[in-house]
Scaffold this motif. Structure first.
Motif, PDB file in Angstrom:
ATOM      1  N   ASN A 163       0.871  -1.168   0.000  1.00  0.00           N
ATOM      2  CA  ASN A 163       0.000   0.000   0.000  1.00  0.00           C
ATOM      3  C   ASN A 163       0.904   1.213   0.000  1.00  0.00           C
ATOM      4  N   ASN A 167       1.114   6.339   2.185  1.00  0.00           N
ATOM      5  CA  ASN A 167       0.953   6.887   3.534  1.00  0.00           C
ATOM      6  C   ASN A 167       1.944   6.374   4.565  1.00  0.00           C
ATOM      7  N   ALA A 168       3.222   6.447   4.237  1.00  0.00           N
ATOM      8  CA  ALA A 168       4.175   5.912   5.195  1.00  0.00           C
ATOM      9  C   ALA A 168       4.548   6.960   6.222  1.00  0.00           C
ATOM     10  N   TYR A 169       3.598   7.370   7.014  1.00  0.00           N
ATOM     11  CA  TYR A 169       3.854   8.364   8.049  1.00  0.00           C
ATOM     12  C   TYR A 169       4.264   7.653   9.311  1.00  0.00           C
ATOM     13  N   GLN A 193       3.801   6.398  12.788  1.00  0.00           N
ATOM     14  CA  GLN A 193       2.561   6.128  13.521  1.00  0.00           C
ATOM     15  C   GLN A 193       2.939   5.710  14.912  1.00  0.00           C
ATOM     16  N   ASN A 200       3.595  -1.558   9.944  1.00  0.00           N
ATOM     17  CA  ASN A 200       3.209  -0.652   8.865  1.00  0.00           C
ATOM     18  C   ASN A 200       3.656   0.791   9.089  1.00  0.00           C
ATOM     19  N   SER A 201       4.532   0.997  10.033  1.00  0.00           N
ATOM     20  CA  SER A 201       4.951   2.361  10.370  1.00  0.00           C
ATOM     21  C   SER A 201       6.376   2.627   9.911  1.00  0.00           C
ATOM     22  N   VAL A 204       8.425  -0.592   4.017  1.00  0.00           N
ATOM     23  CA  VAL A 204       7.219  -0.536   4.843  1.00  0.00           C
ATOM     24  C   VAL A 204       6.019  -0.664   3.912  1.00  0.00           C
ATOM     25  N   ASN A 205       5.082  -1.525   4.265  1.00  0.00           N
ATOM     26  CA  ASN A 205       3.907  -1.777   3.426  1.00  0.00           C
ATOM     27  C   ASN A 205       4.312  -2.196   2.013  1.00  0.00           C
TER      28      ASN A 205
END
Ligand code: NAG
Ligand code: NAG
Ligand code: NAG
Ligand code: NAG
Ligand code: NAG
Length: 331
Positions: A22, A25-27, A29, A282-283, A316-317
């Motif tokens: 995905n 949106n790799a912010y 978290q 996922n972060s 990530v993701n």
């Protein structure tokens, strides 16, 4: 650009742990609400390990190129190249062997050929009024893949170095250059089903014990040692189920970098209970975290510095990667 076995290993574990695709949106978290980016290298830079000088400056080793950097965490935004080690592809474990004298493992490894036997050596960087003096301690031609390093505080000028592939631990006298295998155990060996021959990875000595991770086995163990570093007790399991790279240890807890799992885990050494204190799969907060170290000055003794490879081969993701970075977590 060459890549290395540690990253490839990360990619493999990530595929096992099921990071899925995905983009975007790799912010960060944070379950962790107090974190600060100290310094980030350019995309493609991978940090392997960290040690801290008594003045508080951070020393970090890179695996994408054979370089050691120094970062002042109180005046961030710049990193100073301490030394480029020609003739090696990368640097791994690092430890302070005596006041402001650090040793590190240098050698060759690549994603395609794995680690190169015969390429490994221990080097020393001594700071004298901030002028680093760099010298080779010794070649260890028998070593297959040196990795984590720690100071055997019970013995002057002595470090322990883990060989991830052979699954043994060497002691090295940094004055004389003499070295020998002092620890050898089944829990150090690469897992039978490991895609890469990596067993024991991180290693830290504290209060007569050697603590260690075996990454593919998701194993955290310890063994009591005598003054020379030989086993003086049985090899104990402290925890299983934690994918661990390098870590920091106090008398009560260990803070474990989880590399492909993108988390930092706090492990209670007495009970074996653990909890994630930063990041998640996922972060990108601590994406691809390879090692941690506790601050050494009054200003940052409650700070855990985390270094990363930025998810470069284990995105990530499945998509996000960034340059390796140093993150400060308040603990
Ligand atoms: C990863 O993907 C999950 C599921 O789509 C999403 O909830 C999460 O925000 C993503 N995380 C990042 C860091 O992109
Ligand atoms: C490491 O690899 C490089 C490039 O292949 C080679 O030039 C160098 O001699 C090797 N170093 C050691 C110590 O084996
Ligand atoms: C540590 O143990 C080894 C192996 O049992 C032994 O040879 C050595 O003498 C011991 N060293 C000390 C300082 O007790
Ligand atoms: C990560 O995201 C995937 C879907 O993208 C989800 O299945 C998984 O539960 C998430 N894991 C965490 C720890 O958030
Ligand atoms: C970093 O490099 C990788 C591989 O080339 C690329 O996929 C990624 O998008 C880059 N990330 C950033 C933040 O530039």
């Amino acid at each position: 650009m060459h890549s290395n076995i540690f990253l490839t290993f990360s990619a493999l574990v990530a595929s096992v742990t099921g990071a899925v695709l995905n983009p975007r949106n790799a912010y960060p978290q944070p379950p962790h609400d107090s974190s600060r980016l100290v310094y980030q290298f350019a995309n493609g830079t991978t940090i392997e390990n960290i040690a801290i000088r008594s003045n508080g400056n951070l020393l970090v080793t890179l695996t994408d190129r054979p370089e050691l950097y120094e970062v002042n965490p109180f005046v961030p935004k710049t990193a100073k190249l301490v030394h480029h080690f020609p003739g090696y592809l990368g640097l791994v474990g690092i430890t302070e062997v005596s006041p402001d004298v650090f040793t590190l493992n240098a050698g060759n490894f690549s994603a395609t050929t794995g680690p190169t036997e015969g390429s490994w050596a221990v080097w020393q960087v001594a700071f004298h009024k901030d002028q680093p003096k760099v010298s080779k301690v010794v070649d260890i031609p028998e070593a297959l893949s040196l990795n984590g390093m720690t100071t055997l505080a019970s013995s002057p000028n002595t470090i322990l170095a883990a060989d991830s592939t052979a699954g043994v631990v060497y002691s090295v006298n940094t004055r004389t250059g003499s070295y020998k295998v002092v620890l050898d155990d089944e829990t150090f060996k690469p897992a039978a089903d490991a895609e890469l021959p990596i067993g024991i990875n991180g290693i830290r000595y504290l209060d007569h014990y050697v603590y260690y991770t075996n990454s593919f086995k998701a194993f955290f163990g310890r063994v009591r040692v005598n003054k020379s570093g030989y086993a003086a007790g049985s090899y104990e399991t402290v925890a299983t189920g934690i994918v661990g790279d390098d870590f920091a240890v106090t008398p009560q807890v260990a803070y474990i970098a989880g590399n492909p799992t993108n988390v930092v885990t706090k492990l209670d050494l007495a009970t074996g209970e653990s909890k994630v204190i930063a990041g998640n799969l996922n972060s990108s907060l601590v994406a691809g975290d390879t090692s941690v170290a506790l601050g050494r000055t009054w200003k940052d003794k409650h700070v855990l510095y985390v270094v990363t490879v930025g998810g470069s081969l284990s995105p990530v993701n499945g998509t996000f990667s960034e340059g390796g970075k140093i993150v400060a977590l308040d603990i």
